[in-house]
Design an enzyme around this catalytic site. Structure first.
Site, mmCIF file in Angstrom:
data_model
loop_
_atom_site.group_PDB
_atom_site.id
_atom_site.type_symbol
_atom_site.label_atom_id
_atom_site.label_comp_id
_atom_site.label_asym_id
_atom_site.label_seq_id
_atom_site.Cartn_x
_atom_site.Cartn_y
_atom_site.Cartn_z
ATOM 1 N N ASP A 28 -4.454 14.297 10.625
ATOM 2 C CA ASP A 28 -4.464 13.695 9.285
ATOM 3 C C ASP A 28 -4.637 14.790 8.233
ATOM 4 O O ASP A 28 -5.421 15.719 8.412
ATOM 5 C CB ASP A 28 -5.602 12.670 9.181
ATOM 6 C CG ASP A 28 -5.433 11.740 8.001
ATOM 7 O OD1 ASP A 28 -5.193 10.539 8.227
ATOM 8 O OD2 ASP A 28 -5.539 12.201 6.851
ATOM 9 N N ASN A 85 -5.660 0.176 10.152
ATOM 10 C CA ASN A 85 -5.855 -0.520 8.882
ATOM 11 C C ASN A 85 -4.606 -1.345 8.609
ATOM 12 O O ASN A 85 -3.512 -0.803 8.530
ATOM 13 C CB ASN A 85 -6.068 0.491 7.752
ATOM 14 C CG ASN A 85 -7.357 1.270 7.923
ATOM 15 O OD1 ASN A 85 -8.379 0.711 8.307
ATOM 16 N ND2 ASN A 85 -7.315 2.561 7.650
ATOM 17 N N GLY A 91 -7.635 -1.066 3.453
ATOM 18 C CA GLY A 91 -7.393 0.273 2.921
ATOM 19 C C GLY A 91 -6.108 0.911 3.412
ATOM 20 O O GLY A 91 -5.932 2.127 3.294
ATOM 21 N N SER A 93 -2.782 2.561 3.395
ATOM 22 C CA SER A 93 -2.112 3.285 2.309
ATOM 23 C C SER A 93 -0.708 3.737 2.669
ATOM 24 O O SER A 93 0.077 4.075 1.779
ATOM 25 C CB SER A 93 -2.959 4.491 1.875
ATOM 26 O OG SER A 93 -3.139 5.376 2.956
ATOM 27 N N HIS A 98 0.100 2.856 12.174
ATOM 28 C CA HIS A 98 -0.431 4.069 12.802
ATOM 29 C C HIS A 98 -1.833 3.790 13.298
ATOM 30 O O HIS A 98 -2.566 2.980 12.732
ATOM 31 C CB HIS A 98 -0.428 5.251 11.828
ATOM 32 C CG HIS A 98 -1.020 4.925 10.500
ATOM 33 N ND1 HIS A 98 -0.322 4.221 9.541
ATOM 34 C CD2 HIS A 98 -2.238 5.177 9.973
ATOM 35 C CE1 HIS A 98 -1.095 4.064 8.475
ATOM 36 N NE2 HIS A 98 -2.261 4.619 8.716
ATOM 37 N N HIS A 100 -5.462 5.521 13.928
ATOM 38 C CA HIS A 100 -6.334 6.664 13.646
ATOM 39 C C HIS A 100 -7.207 6.906 14.866
ATOM 40 O O HIS A 100 -7.799 5.970 15.416
ATOM 41 C CB HIS A 100 -7.286 6.366 12.481
ATOM 42 C CG HIS A 100 -6.649 6.111 11.163
ATOM 43 N ND1 HIS A 100 -6.658 7.030 10.134
ATOM 44 C CD2 HIS A 100 -6.002 5.024 10.671
ATOM 45 C CE1 HIS A 100 -6.056 6.515 9.073
ATOM 46 N NE2 HIS A 100 -5.654 5.299 9.373
HETATM 47 P P1 5GP Z 1 -4.081 4.301 6.188
HETATM 48 O O1 5GP Z 1 -4.950 4.385 4.961
HETATM 49 O O2 5GP Z 1 -2.703 3.760 5.825
HETATM 50 O O3 5GP Z 1 -4.685 3.603 7.348
HETATM 51 O O4 5GP Z 1 -3.912 5.793 6.681
HETATM 52 C C1 5GP Z 1 -2.985 6.672 6.158
HETATM 53 C C2 5GP Z 1 -3.448 8.053 6.527
HETATM 54 O O5 5GP Z 1 -2.357 8.932 6.382
HETATM 55 C C3 5GP Z 1 -4.581 8.590 5.644
HETATM 56 O O6 5GP Z 1 -5.701 8.915 6.448
HETATM 57 C C4 5GP Z 1 -3.959 9.806 4.983
HETATM 58 O O7 5GP Z 1 -4.870 10.866 4.812
HETATM 59 C C5 5GP Z 1 -2.823 10.164 5.920
HETATM 60 N N1 5GP Z 1 -1.693 10.799 5.280
HETATM 61 C C6 5GP Z 1 -1.066 10.405 4.140
HETATM 62 N N2 5GP Z 1 -0.057 11.236 3.849
HETATM 63 C C7 5GP Z 1 -0.049 12.179 4.833
HETATM 64 C C8 5GP Z 1 0.779 13.325 5.068
HETATM 65 O O8 5GP Z 1 1.710 13.635 4.331
HETATM 66 N N3 5GP Z 1 0.486 14.073 6.166
HETATM 67 C C9 5GP Z 1 -0.529 13.741 7.020
HETATM 68 N N4 5GP Z 1 -0.715 14.555 8.070
HETATM 69 N N5 5GP Z 1 -1.323 12.670 6.824
HETATM 70 C C10 5GP Z 1 -1.088 11.905 5.733
#
Ligand code: 5GP
Length: 112
Positions: A28, A85, A91, A93, A98, A100
């Protein structure tokens, strides 16, 4: 195209640690723990709520990859957390499903 599709196509850089035909895993960009890896199916499922019966195999695979990467990254014994998520209140985004994988520190429960 989602950010994660661009990572899979090497259009934007990421620290990729594992990949096969179905999925990819990378660190991440904004880690919330010393180990914070995202495991992403190459097929775009926007979020868990959108998964279909036909996605059963890939959903199971994501968890088994999390298990394997937890071992590879040295958190199998200390423990780790696997998070998905789905939707605004969680949350989410990036609208590309995916998993985590978080570890190498004690994680509070319940999450914030
Ligand atoms: P969500 O909030 O959707 O569950 O998780 C999205 C995750 O993607 C976040 O933890 C964020 O830091 C990560 N993320 C967003 N853009 C990028 C990127 O361009 N590269 C990487 N490696 N992680 C990303």
């Amino acid at each position: 195209m989602t950010i994660f599709e661009k990572i899979a196509k090497r259009e934007i850089p990421a620290k990729i640690i594992w990949e096969d035909d179905d999925a990819i895993a990378f660190h991440d960009v904004n880690p919330q723990a010393p180990v914070h890896v995202l495991i992403v199916p190459k097929k775009v499922i926007p979020r868990l709520s959108d998964a279909k019966e036909s996605d059963r195999a890939i959903l199971g695979k994501l968890l088994l990859v999390a298990r394997d990467l937890a071992k590879k990254l040295g958190v199998e014994q200390s423990g780790y957390r696997v998070v998905i998520n789905s939707g605004p209140n969680a949350g989410e985004s990036v609208p590309h499903l995916h998993v985590h994988l978080l570890g190498k520190r004690a994680l509070a429960w319940p999450p914030g």
